[in-house]
Design an enzyme around this catalytic site. Structure first.
Site, PDB file in Angstrom:
ATOM      1  N   TYR A 157      -1.227  -0.876  10.476  1.00  0.00           N
ATOM      2  CA  TYR A 157      -1.372  -1.200   9.059  1.00  0.00           C
ATOM      3  C   TYR A 157      -0.201  -0.646   8.246  1.00  0.00           C
ATOM      4  CZ  TYR A 157      -3.560  -1.231   4.394  1.00  0.00           C
ATOM      5  OH  TYR A 157      -3.846  -1.429   3.068  1.00  0.00           O
ATOM      6  N   SER A 195       0.853  -1.189   0.000  1.00  0.00           N
ATOM      7  CA  SER A 195       0.000   0.000   0.000  1.00  0.00           C
ATOM      8  C   SER A 195       0.889   1.239   0.000  1.00  0.00           C
ATOM      9  CB  SER A 195      -0.900   0.026   1.246  1.00  0.00           C
ATOM     10  OG  SER A 195      -1.540   1.283   1.399  1.00  0.00           O
TER      11      SER A 195
END
Length: 258
Positions: A158, A145
């Site tokens: 995350y 990401s």
């Protein structure tokens, strides 16, 4: 410019194992690959969701399991190899995300997120790599990401897990490309998924899962190492990444307050 990986000229018959195929980017990528003629093994915990993705595609194989169960990885790999004869491409797309600031971190939840986002990838690699190395070809795609580019509030667990995946993909490329194995690093921006639905802030350049899947398929087809999208957003983040901390930190702080 010569691509860093071997391009995929034709997806027909390509044997794909897609981890995290029950929703979001994974489900859309499964549909994209199936429509291109690939044989796709769909994995996630929810078999009924996988079946809905597989419906109308006889070349799809539902292989549901819990990616945190190390023994189940080997069982599913054996099932897929028995059905398909092997795995040409594995895509690690499963992820967990909880928006939280640093003072909101829960130790148990953090450990589960890290095991889901990062630990399961190591288990998967140890499962599929021996056969790929033995035959001297294969392909690994890791969905990280842009949250892994630099530290961002609300991504307290995350973000670091995705930063680790970026690092892992880079070292895998150096290790494995000389042995005939292609490695793809996928860094999406914001995509409409059950994970981003948890966000309470405006998400610039938000894309549909279908647009993300097309970008991933195009990137793998052309042999790219890093596949990042949408470029108008990801290129801006790459520029921020190059800023010295003295400039980057105030910029990020202002963005968080807006």
């Amino acid at each position: 410019m010569h691509p860093l990986n071997t391009p995929v000229r034709d997806w027909t018959g390509l044997r794909v194992w897609l981890i995290g195929a029950s929703s979001g980017i994974g489900a859309a990528l499964a549909q994209e690959a199936l429509q291109a003629g690939a044989r796709v093994a769909l994995s996630a915990r929810r078999a009924e969701r996988l079946q809905s993705v597989a419906d109308a595609h006889p070349q799809a194989l539902v292989a549901a399991f819990d990616i945190l169960d190390q023994q189940a990885w080997q069982q599913r790999h054996e099932q897929i190899c028995a059905e398909f004869g092997g795995v040409d491409l594995i895509v690690f797309c499963a992820a967990e995300y909880h928006p939280e600031r640093s003072w909101e971190i829960d130790a148990g939840r953090a450990a589960h997120t890290l095991q889901t986002n990062l630990g399961s990838v190591y288990t998967g690699l140890t499962t599929v790599l021996p056969a790929m190395l033995e035959r001297g070809n294969g392909r690994i795609a890791i969905v990280a990401s842009v949250a892994g580019y630099f530290g961002l509030p609300n991504a307290s667990v995350y973000g670091p897990s995705k930063a680790a995946l970026i690092n892992l993909a880079e070292l895998l490329y150096v290790d494995l490309r000389p042995r005939g194995i292609s490695v793809h690093l996928i860094n999406p921006g914001f995509v409409q998924t059950p994970l981003t639905a948890k966000n309470e802030f405006s998400m610039p350049a938000l894309q549909t899962p279908q647009a993300a899947a097309r970008a991933i398929r195009d990137g793998i087809s052309s042999g790219k190492f890093e596949i990042h999208f949408p470029r108008r957003f990801t290129l801006a983040l790459k520029l921020v990444r190059w800023l010295p901390y003295r400039l980057r930190f105030p910029l990020i702080s202002r963005l968080v307050r807006t």
